[in-house]
Design a protein around this motif. Structure first.
Motif, short mmCIF file in Angstrom:
data_model
loop_
_atom_site.label_atom_id
_atom_site.label_comp_id
_atom_site.label_asym_id
_atom_site.label_seq_id
_atom_site.Cartn_x
_atom_site.Cartn_y
_atom_site.Cartn_z
N VAL A 119 9.83 -19.92 -14.02
CA VAL A 119 9.33 -19.78 -15.40
C VAL A 119 7.90 -20.30 -15.54
CG1 VAL A 119 9.67 -20.52 -17.79
CG2 VAL A 119 11.62 -19.74 -16.43
N PRO A 120 7.58 -21.52 -15.09
CA PRO A 120 6.17 -21.95 -15.18
C PRO A 120 5.22 -21.07 -14.36
CG PRO A 120 7.62 -23.82 -14.74
CD PRO A 120 8.44 -22.60 -14.57
N LEU A 121 5.65 -20.64 -13.17
CA LEU A 121 4.79 -19.78 -12.36
C LEU A 121 4.51 -18.46 -13.06
CD1 LEU A 121 6.06 -20.13 -8.66
CD2 LEU A 121 3.91 -20.95 -9.64
N ALA A 122 5.56 -17.85 -13.64
CA ALA A 122 5.39 -16.57 -14.32
C ALA A 122 4.50 -16.71 -15.54
CB ALA A 122 6.76 -16.02 -14.72
N MET A 123 4.66 -17.81 -16.29
CA MET A 123 3.81 -18.03 -17.46
C MET A 123 2.34 -18.18 -17.07
SD MET A 123 5.99 -20.61 -19.88
CE MET A 123 7.27 -19.99 -20.97
N TRP A 124 2.10 -19.00 -16.07
CA TRP A 124 0.73 -19.22 -15.63
C TRP A 124 0.12 -17.92 -15.09
CZ3 TRP A 124 -2.91 -22.67 -16.35
CH2 TRP A 124 -4.02 -22.68 -15.50
N SER A 125 0.91 -17.19 -14.31
CA SER A 125 0.42 -15.95 -13.72
C SER A 125 0.13 -14.91 -14.79
CB SER A 125 1.46 -15.41 -12.73
OG SER A 125 0.99 -14.26 -12.08
N ALA A 133 -5.44 -17.32 -9.22
CA ALA A 133 -4.11 -17.92 -9.24
C ALA A 133 -3.03 -16.85 -9.36
CB ALA A 133 -4.00 -18.91 -10.40
N ASP A 134 -3.29 -15.84 -10.18
CA ASP A 134 -2.34 -14.75 -10.35
C ASP A 134 -2.14 -14.01 -9.03
OD1 ASP A 134 -0.67 -12.82 -11.47
OD2 ASP A 134 -2.35 -11.57 -12.08
N ARG A 135 -3.21 -13.76 -8.33
CA ARG A 135 -3.10 -13.03 -7.06
C ARG A 135 -2.39 -13.88 -6.00
NH1 ARG A 135 -8.40 -11.50 -8.64
NH2 ARG A 135 -9.31 -13.13 -7.31
N ILE A 136 -2.65 -15.19 -5.99
CA ILE A 136 -1.99 -16.06 -5.03
C ILE A 136 -0.48 -16.11 -5.30
CG2 ILE A 136 -1.74 -18.45 -4.27
CD1 ILE A 136 -4.78 -18.75 -4.70
N ILE A 137 -0.11 -16.25 -6.57
CA ILE A 137 1.31 -16.29 -6.93
C ILE A 137 1.99 -14.97 -6.58
CG2 ILE A 137 2.92 -16.42 -8.87
CD1 ILE A 137 0.98 -18.41 -10.18
N GLY A 138 1.32 -13.86 -6.87
CA GLY A 138 1.88 -12.55 -6.54
C GLY A 138 2.09 -12.38 -5.04
N ALA A 139 1.10 -12.77 -4.25
CA ALA A 139 1.23 -12.66 -2.80
C ALA A 139 2.33 -13.59 -2.28
CB ALA A 139 -0.10 -12.99 -2.14
N GLY A 140 2.41 -14.80 -2.85
CA GLY A 140 3.43 -15.75 -2.41
C GLY A 140 4.84 -15.25 -2.70
N THR A 141 5.07 -14.73 -3.90
CA THR A 141 6.41 -14.23 -4.24
C THR A 141 6.77 -13.01 -3.39
OG1 THR A 141 5.44 -12.94 -6.06
CG2 THR A 141 6.35 -15.10 -6.59
N PHE A 142 5.78 -12.15 -3.13
CA PHE A 142 6.05 -10.99 -2.27
C PHE A 142 6.42 -11.45 -0.86
CE2 PHE A 142 4.73 -7.59 0.64
CZ PHE A 142 5.42 -6.53 0.10
N GLY A 143 5.73 -12.47 -0.36
CA GLY A 143 6.04 -12.99 0.96
C GLY A 143 7.44 -13.59 1.03
N VAL A 144 7.82 -14.34 -0.01
CA VAL A 144 9.15 -14.95 -0.03
C VAL A 144 10.24 -13.88 -0.08
CG1 VAL A 144 10.73 -16.38 -1.39
CG2 VAL A 144 8.37 -17.11 -1.05
N PHE A 202 12.59 -13.56 -9.98
CA PHE A 202 12.47 -13.98 -11.36
C PHE A 202 11.00 -14.05 -11.79
CE2 PHE A 202 16.68 -16.56 -11.16
CZ PHE A 202 17.38 -15.38 -11.12
N THR A 203 10.17 -14.61 -10.91
CA THR A 203 8.75 -14.75 -11.24
C THR A 203 8.09 -13.40 -11.47
OG1 THR A 203 8.62 -16.78 -9.92
CG2 THR A 203 6.54 -15.69 -10.44
N ARG A 204 8.35 -12.45 -10.60
CA ARG A 204 7.71 -11.14 -10.72
C ARG A 204 8.20 -10.41 -11.96
NH1 ARG A 204 5.10 -9.57 -6.00
NH2 ARG A 204 5.30 -7.37 -6.54
N VAL A 205 9.50 -10.48 -12.24
CA VAL A 205 10.04 -9.77 -13.40
C VAL A 205 9.55 -10.40 -14.70
CG1 VAL A 205 12.17 -9.29 -14.67
CG2 VAL A 205 12.06 -8.89 -12.20
N LEU A 206 9.62 -11.73 -14.81
CA LEU A 206 9.21 -12.40 -16.04
C LEU A 206 7.71 -12.26 -16.26
CD1 LEU A 206 9.95 -14.10 -18.48
CD2 LEU A 206 9.72 -16.15 -17.05
N ARG A 207 6.93 -12.30 -15.20
CA ARG A 207 5.48 -12.11 -15.33
C ARG A 207 5.17 -10.75 -15.95
NH1 ARG A 207 1.94 -9.02 -12.81
NH2 ARG A 207 -0.27 -9.64 -12.74
N GLY A 208 5.82 -9.71 -15.45
CA GLY A 208 5.57 -8.38 -16.00
C GLY A 208 5.92 -8.27 -17.46
N ASP A 209 7.06 -8.84 -17.86
CA ASP A 209 7.46 -8.79 -19.27
C ASP A 209 6.54 -9.63 -20.15
OD1 ASP A 209 9.51 -7.12 -18.58
OD2 ASP A 209 11.06 -8.67 -18.59
#
Length: 322
Positions: A119-125, A133-144, A202-209
């Protein structure tokens, strides 16, 4: 509760009963129609034909399929899931009730860890859309997301168990034993393994919404009034952006309770996944039927509750019945 709300609730209950009935047919049929002879699986090869025939009669396997299903369903409706046919023979419900808390705790704790991080990651992103920061979070979640759970579990064991020695590799301490800290110490690493893929999703879905919600007129008006970003995100944007996340939570909890087989195997956990795999390998079909049906009921009930929660998250989804 208004009459319209009662009607909606009654319809939901009828739908739930119908889905559970279909699920019971599916569970019974899939297990019964599996290749192989349960009598041979139980007694082993090389016995006399009369011994196999006697066991089939004892287990009711020579009855018509519909009769067997109705007998099984009647027992299920009274809380009787049958008895294991593999020594040591035991009540299926007792085994399920022993294994279910383990899987439920791992799944629930994993989802809690995932939410606390996602939730905090998605909000910040979302608030910093397009930033570094948004690009780093996106790349990190894709990697995970690209790392299978068994590989993530092995890496965590290698680093946090074998190298650092912070967590145990196996064994399990139940909450009922009175050692809550010991229980959490044993449960944290399996839960973290489960949480990794979920938090990335969760991060990717919540970020998009959230990105869509933050472009709404009322959010722009709140920004124009000088409201703080935290108040906008938590008060105005998070709740209407949570539909997909809440749906994923329900799906994930129901799925994880029965699908953490690899994680339970890696950490030697006595959960539902291990119970089903062992029972299937031994030909213990009553155990498989009872355990799978339990997971199906939990899955359906959780998602029915999720559907009912939509009206609270956004009143616009409430239907008006005349």
């Amino acid at each position: 509760m208004s009459p319209a709300a009662l009607r909606r609730l009654a319809l939901r209950v009828l739908e739930l009963v119908g889905v559970l009935f279909i699920a019971s047919i599916g569970v019974f049929s899939l297990v019964v129609l599996m290749p192989g002879d349960p009598a041979v699986d139980i007694l082993g090869a090389g016995r006399a034909p009369a011994e196999y025939a006697a066991l089939r009669t004892e287990l009711g396997l020579d009855e018509p399929l519909v009769t067997r299903y109705l007998d099984w369903l009647g027992g299920v409706l009274t809380g009787d899931l049958g008895r294991s046919v593999v020594p040591p023979q035991s009540d299926v419900m007792d085994r399920v009730l022993s294994a279910l808390p383990v899987s439920f705790e791992i799944a629930a704790l994993g989802l809690l860890i995932a939410l606390l991080i996602a939730v905090p990651l998605a909000m910040w992103s979302a608030y910093r859309e397009g930033s570094a920061a948004d690009r780093i979070i996106g790349a990190g979640t894709f990697g995970v997301l690209s790392v299978p759970s068994f590989l993530a579990g092995l890496l965590l064991i290698l680093v946090l168990v074998n190298s650092a020695g912070w967590f145990p590799r196996s064994e399990w301490v139940r909450i009922g034993d009175g050692d809550l800290l010991g229980n959490l110490h044993h449960a944290f690493l399996p839960a973290l393994t489960v949480a990794l893929a979920e938090l990335a999703m969760f991060t990717r879905v919540l970020r998009g919404d959230l990105i869509v919600t933050l472009r709404e007129d009322y959010i722009l008006a709140a920004r124009a009034k000088g409201m703080s970003p935290l108040r906008i995100l938590f008060t105005d944007a998070l709740r209407p952006s949570s539909f997909s996340l809440v749906t994923l939570l329900g799906l994930s909890l129901g799925r994880l309770i029965g699908s953490t087989v690899v994680v339970e195997y890696l950490f030697s956990l006595p959960g539902m996944g291990t119970l089903i795999v062992n029972a299937a390998g031994q030909g213990d079909y009553p155990m498989v039927q009872g355990a799978v049906l339990t997971i199906a009921v939990i899955y359906v009930v959780i998602n029915a509750g999720i559907d009912l929660s939509y009206g609270y998250l956004d009143p616009r989804t409430r239907r008006v019945h005349v």
